[in-house]
Design a protein around this motif. Structure first.
Motif, PDB file in Angstrom:
ATOM      1  N   MET A  19       8.880 -25.890  12.529  1.00 57.37           N
ATOM      2  CA  MET A  19       8.019 -26.437  13.437  1.00 57.37           C
ATOM      3  C   MET A  19       6.540 -26.012  12.916  1.00 57.37           C
ATOM      4  SD  MET A  19       7.084 -26.428  17.552  1.00 57.37           S
ATOM      5  CE  MET A  19       8.630 -26.969  17.988  1.00 57.37           C
ATOM      6  N   THR A  20       5.985 -27.112  12.212  1.00 57.33           N
ATOM      7  CA  THR A  20       4.650 -26.863  11.723  1.00 57.33           C
ATOM      8  C   THR A  20       3.572 -26.883  12.872  1.00 57.33           C
ATOM      9  OG1 THR A  20       5.432 -27.894   9.801  1.00 57.33           O
ATOM     10  CG2 THR A  20       2.773 -27.715  10.109  1.00 57.33           C
ATOM     11  N   LYS A  21       2.759 -25.837  12.862  1.00 55.61           N
ATOM     12  CA  LYS A  21       1.623 -25.567  13.814  1.00 55.61           C
ATOM     13  C   LYS A  21       0.293 -25.547  12.914  1.00 55.61           C
ATOM     14  CE  LYS A  21       4.465 -23.132  17.137  1.00 55.61           C
ATOM     15  NZ  LYS A  21       4.549 -21.765  17.987  1.00 55.61           N
ATOM     16  N   ALA A  22      -0.688 -26.264  13.380  1.00 54.51           N
ATOM     17  CA  ALA A  22      -1.802 -26.489  12.597  1.00 54.51           C
ATOM     18  C   ALA A  22      -3.274 -26.486  13.484  1.00 54.51           C
ATOM     19  CB  ALA A  22      -1.761 -27.739  11.812  1.00 54.51           C
ATOM     20  N   VAL A  23      -4.258 -26.196  12.716  1.00 51.82           N
ATOM     21  CA  VAL A  23      -5.675 -26.103  13.453  1.00 51.82           C
ATOM     22  C   VAL A  23      -6.624 -27.223  12.640  1.00 51.82           C
ATOM     23  CG1 VAL A  23      -7.468 -24.691  13.734  1.00 51.82           C
ATOM     24  CG2 VAL A  23      -5.466 -23.611  13.307  1.00 51.82           C
ATOM     25  N   ILE A  24      -7.075 -28.076  13.590  1.00 53.96           N
ATOM     26  CA  ILE A  24      -8.103 -29.116  13.010  1.00 53.96           C
ATOM     27  C   ILE A  24      -9.155 -29.058  13.583  1.00 53.96           C
ATOM     28  CG2 ILE A  24      -8.350 -31.581  12.892  1.00 53.96           C
ATOM     29  CD1 ILE A  24      -5.369 -31.950  13.539  1.00 53.96           C
ATOM     30  N   PHE A  25     -10.222 -28.990  12.581  1.00 51.02           N
ATOM     31  CA  PHE A  25     -11.713 -28.803  13.095  1.00 51.02           C
ATOM     32  C   PHE A  25     -12.473 -30.047  12.767  1.00 51.02           C
ATOM     33  CE2 PHE A  25     -10.189 -24.474  11.498  1.00 51.02           C
ATOM     34  CZ  PHE A  25     -10.884 -23.585  12.368  1.00 51.02           C
ATOM     35  N   ASP A  26     -13.316 -30.278  13.938  1.00 51.53           N
ATOM     36  CA  ASP A  26     -14.548 -31.068  13.617  1.00 51.53           C
ATOM     37  C   ASP A  26     -15.554 -30.170  12.669  1.00 51.53           C
ATOM     38  OD1 ASP A  26     -16.885 -32.969  14.425  1.00 51.53           O
ATOM     39  OD2 ASP A  26     -17.672 -31.363  15.248  1.00 51.53           O
ATOM     40  N   LEU A  27     -16.567 -31.149  12.298  1.00 52.73           N
ATOM     41  CA  LEU A  27     -17.452 -30.302  11.197  1.00 52.73           C
ATOM     42  C   LEU A  27     -18.654 -30.054  11.637  1.00 52.73           C
ATOM     43  CD1 LEU A  27     -17.563 -29.280   8.409  1.00 52.73           C
ATOM     44  CD2 LEU A  27     -18.182 -31.732   7.758  1.00 52.73           C
ATOM     45  N   ALA A  55     -16.780 -18.279   7.617  1.00 50.48           N
ATOM     46  CA  ALA A  55     -16.242 -18.017   6.579  1.00 50.48           C
ATOM     47  C   ALA A  55     -15.026 -17.126   6.859  1.00 50.48           C
ATOM     48  CB  ALA A  55     -17.189 -17.505   5.417  1.00 50.48           C
ATOM     49  N   THR A  56     -15.516 -15.886   7.399  1.00 55.36           N
ATOM     50  CA  THR A  56     -14.311 -14.766   7.734  1.00 55.36           C
ATOM     51  C   THR A  56     -13.398 -15.498   8.462  1.00 55.36           C
ATOM     52  OG1 THR A  56     -16.076 -13.274   7.760  1.00 55.36           O
ATOM     53  CG2 THR A  56     -13.994 -12.764   8.748  1.00 55.36           C
ATOM     54  N   CYS A  57     -13.475 -16.268   9.743  1.00 56.92           N
ATOM     55  CA  CYS A  57     -12.311 -16.863  10.370  1.00 56.92           C
ATOM     56  C   CYS A  57     -11.494 -17.970   9.526  1.00 56.92           C
ATOM     57  CB  CYS A  57     -13.227 -17.774  11.607  1.00 56.92           C
ATOM     58  SG  CYS A  57     -12.083 -18.582  12.689  1.00 56.92           S
ATOM     59  N   LEU A  58     -12.046 -18.622   8.625  1.00 57.68           N
ATOM     60  CA  LEU A  58     -11.376 -19.567   7.892  1.00 57.68           C
ATOM     61  C   LEU A  58     -10.462 -18.783   6.760  1.00 57.68           C
ATOM     62  CD1 LEU A  58     -13.795 -22.156   6.800  1.00 57.68           C
ATOM     63  CD2 LEU A  58     -11.961 -22.478   8.646  1.00 57.68           C
ATOM     64  N   ASP A  59     -11.009 -17.516   6.393  1.00 57.69           N
ATOM     65  CA  ASP A  59     -10.213 -16.749   5.522  1.00 57.69           C
ATOM     66  C   ASP A  59      -8.976 -16.084   6.276  1.00 57.69           C
ATOM     67  OD1 ASP A  59     -11.817 -17.324   3.356  1.00 57.69           O
ATOM     68  OD2 ASP A  59     -12.954 -15.445   3.494  1.00 57.69           O
ATOM     69  N   PRO A 118      -9.092 -16.778  16.129  1.00 63.13           N
ATOM     70  CA  PRO A 118      -7.839 -16.643  15.835  1.00 63.13           C
ATOM     71  C   PRO A 118      -6.862 -16.404  16.960  1.00 63.13           C
ATOM     72  CG  PRO A 118      -9.054 -15.689  14.238  1.00 63.13           C
ATOM     73  CD  PRO A 118      -9.887 -16.383  15.191  1.00 63.13           C
ATOM     74  N   GLU A 119      -7.149 -15.508  17.837  1.00 66.51           N
ATOM     75  CA  GLU A 119      -6.475 -14.935  18.651  1.00 66.51           C
ATOM     76  C   GLU A 119      -6.275 -16.161  19.882  1.00 66.51           C
ATOM     77  OE1 GLU A 119      -4.500 -12.615  19.312  1.00 66.51           O
ATOM     78  OE2 GLU A 119      -5.041 -12.116  17.424  1.00 66.51           O
ATOM     79  N   ILE A 120      -7.387 -16.926  19.866  1.00 67.65           N
ATOM     80  CA  ILE A 120      -7.280 -18.227  20.737  1.00 67.65           C
ATOM     81  C   ILE A 120      -6.422 -19.292  20.432  1.00 67.65           C
ATOM     82  CG2 ILE A 120      -8.766 -20.363  21.673  1.00 67.65           C
ATOM     83  CD1 ILE A 120     -11.265 -18.565  21.858  1.00 67.65           C
ATOM     84  N   ILE A 121      -6.332 -19.416  19.106  1.00 68.74           N
ATOM     85  CA  ILE A 121      -5.327 -20.346  18.536  1.00 68.74           C
ATOM     86  C   ILE A 121      -3.999 -20.035  18.612  1.00 68.74           C
ATOM     87  CG2 ILE A 121      -4.381 -21.219  16.373  1.00 68.74           C
ATOM     88  CD1 ILE A 121      -7.449 -21.301  15.330  1.00 68.74           C
TER      89      ILE A 121
END
Length: 218
Positions: A1-9, A94-98, A210-213
């Motif tokens: 089951m793929t789980k993913a994160v989608i961002f507004d910009l 940047a750190t969060c995305l990494d 990351p923890e919220i996700i």
């Protein structure tokens, strides 16, 4: 089951209002229209370039001039394509995305910014390669808050579960209409109080995301 994160910009990952403000003032002043403050321009962002120009004209009492609107939109988009030099990532992005990339979360963008300028600014900021899917305001037939762009992003990611991360009333409504969990970044372009916006989690520091996700996708 793929789980993913989608961002507004805009207003979520990047503060692009200074570039949008500068481009808008250039095209308005060419036509003899009074310039806008940064805060005025910031308040017009969120529904795409056409609505942005319409709001600019409405603020100057010229919303009925459709030919002028079309001319301004064309001029604005020509500048907007390369308007990146004043745009910056919000602190901690940047750190969060990494971190999310290292943890193997698939990432995507779903924005009302046109796809061309979206690709340009992501490349300029060096984060384009972190997003497997990028949906702009002109990628689908409708823009947020219609759920179509977000649902299309989910479909292209082949994701069974997602979290949508955004900053605004538009993003909150989009997530609610699409039926997906919404994490609200509170330091963006939102005007409505946090407690009056639909959200499943709210944060003001990307270190917390990351923890919220993980919690929302458990």
């Amino acid at each position: 089951m793929t789980k993913a994160v989608i961002f507004d910009l805009d207003g979520t990952l990047i503060d692009s209002a200074p570039d949008i403000h500068a481009a808008a003032n250039r095209v308005m002043m060419r036509r003899g229209i009074a310039s806008f403050s940064l805060e005025e321009a910031r308040s017009f962002v969120g529904h795409g370039a056409l609505v942005f120009i319409e709001r600019c004209l409405a603020a100057r009492g010229r919303e009925a001039e459709t030919a002028l609107r079309d001319q301004l939109l064309s001029d604005f988009l020509a500048l907007y394509e390369s308007a990146v030099h004043l745009t910056k990532l919000y602190p901690g992005v940047a750190t969060c995305l990494d971190t999310l990339t290292k943890d193997a979360w698939p990432l995507a963008i779903c924005t009302n910014k046109p796809e061309g300028p979206t690709q340009v600014v992501l490349s300029h900021l060096g984060i384009q390669q972190q997003f497997g899917v990028i949906i702009g305001g002109d990628t689908t037939l409708k823009r947020k808050p219609d759920p179509l762009p977000l649902l299309e992003t989910i479909a292209r990611m082949k994701a069974a579960q997602v979290v949508f991360v955004g900053d605004s009333e538009v993003d909150a409504e989009t997530a609610q209409r699409a039926g997906v969990p919404f994490a609200l970044y509170t330091e963006g372009y939102r005007e409505t109080p946090v407690d009056r916006l639909h959200h499943d989690a709210a944060f003001d520091d990307f270190a917390a995301l990351p923890e919220i996700i993980k919690r929302l996708l458990t």
